[in-house]
Design an enzyme around this catalytic site. Structure first.
Site, short mmCIF file in Angstrom:
data_model
loop_
_atom_site.label_atom_id
_atom_site.label_comp_id
_atom_site.label_asym_id
_atom_site.label_seq_id
_atom_site.Cartn_x
_atom_site.Cartn_y
_atom_site.Cartn_z
N ASP A 199 1.05 -0.90 0.05
CA ASP A 199 0.05 -0.29 -0.27
C ASP A 199 0.94 1.37 -0.46
OD1 ASP A 199 -1.20 2.03 0.40
OD2 ASP A 199 -2.30 1.24 2.47
N ILE A 200 0.85 2.11 -1.04
CA ILE A 200 1.86 3.15 -1.14
C ILE A 200 1.85 4.14 -0.43
CG2 ILE A 200 0.38 4.20 -2.84
CD1 ILE A 200 2.83 4.95 -4.47
N ASN B 176 -5.84 12.68 -11.56
CA ASN B 176 -6.61 12.91 -13.15
C ASN B 176 -6.43 13.95 -13.39
OD1 ASN B 176 -8.21 14.56 -11.78
ND2 ASN B 176 -9.56 12.43 -11.03
N GLY C 224 -9.03 4.49 -6.87
CA GLY C 224 -7.73 4.40 -7.36
C GLY C 224 -6.84 4.64 -6.66
N VAL C 225 -5.62 4.59 -6.66
CA VAL C 225 -4.62 5.24 -6.03
C VAL C 225 -4.07 6.87 -5.34
CG1 VAL C 225 -2.24 5.56 -7.96
CG2 VAL C 225 -1.74 4.93 -5.90
N ASP C 226 -4.75 7.37 -6.88
CA ASP C 226 -5.29 8.85 -5.82
C ASP C 226 -6.16 9.00 -5.15
OD1 ASP C 226 -4.88 11.21 -6.53
OD2 ASP C 226 -6.76 11.19 -8.29
N GLY D 130 -4.26 0.83 -13.45
CA GLY D 130 -5.73 1.39 -13.06
C GLY D 130 -6.97 1.64 -14.45
N TYR E 246 -7.13 4.18 -16.33
CA TYR E 246 -6.25 4.26 -17.69
C TYR E 246 -5.88 3.82 -18.87
CZ TYR E 246 -6.93 8.65 -16.36
OH TYR E 246 -6.83 11.18 -15.75
#
Length: 176
Positions: free
Chosen positions: A9-10, A23, A31-33, A123, A125
């Site tokens: 997990d970043i 984005n 997602g990660v964002d 992800g 994209y």
């Protein structure tokens, strides 16, 4: 640059900078964002709004990178980059590679010693794990070349963070 690959997990990593697969609005997403924004708290959104107001009124263009503080994350900075959206017809892998190059170069300018990258573009994209792995390799190689050519500081440690074993394997194949 020493490059390592982990499945993690970043948002929990103890690094100087975390790259956000953002984005173009910079105002959070999925997602990660979304995970980075949730973990960092409202300070990150406030800084992103200020970036939009001052430097990127039309949004952050694909392939570019911009930094903010990291709010409640362990990191000092979040480096936002926007990958090309394959589902929207943006299929230039060089733009995806520039996400990695520009983020590494910005991390170096900030003085980051460690930077963690997610699978930018991997992800929602629509880029395949193999394409993301190759773009990461090409982008980080380009950052190294620019670092040598222009005497730029780069982070000594880069961590590629995979959200799945399939992506971890693709990163490993790209860097072997």
């Amino acid at each position: 640059m020493d490059i390592s690959i982990v499945q993690a997990d970043i948002t929990t990593l103890d690094v100087d900078a975390i790259v956000n697969a953002a984005n173009s609005s910079l105002l959070g997403g999925g997602g990660v964002d979304g995970a980075i924004h949730a973990a960092a708290g409202p300070q990150l959104l406030a800084e992103c709004r200020e970036l939009r107001r001052t430097r990127y009124p039309d949004g952050l263009p694909a392939g570019e990178a911009a930094a903010t503080g990291a709010g409640r994350l362990r990191a000092k900075w979040v480096i936002h980059t926007v990958g090309p959206n394959r589902f929207a017809g943006e299929v230039d892998r060089d733009v995806l590679a520039r996400c990695f190059a520009n983020s590494a170069l910005l991390a170096g300018r900030l003085g980051a010693r460690t930077v963690a990258f997610p699978a930018v573009g991997g992800g929602v994209y629509g880029w395949s794990p193999q394409e993301v792995g190759q773009a990461a390799r090409d982008g980080l190689d380009d950052a190294r070349r620019q670092g040598v050519r222009y005497s730029l500081q780069l982070p000594p440690a880069v961590i590629l963070v995979a959200f799945s074993s399939r992506l971890e394997q693709a990163f490993r194949e790209a860097f072997d």
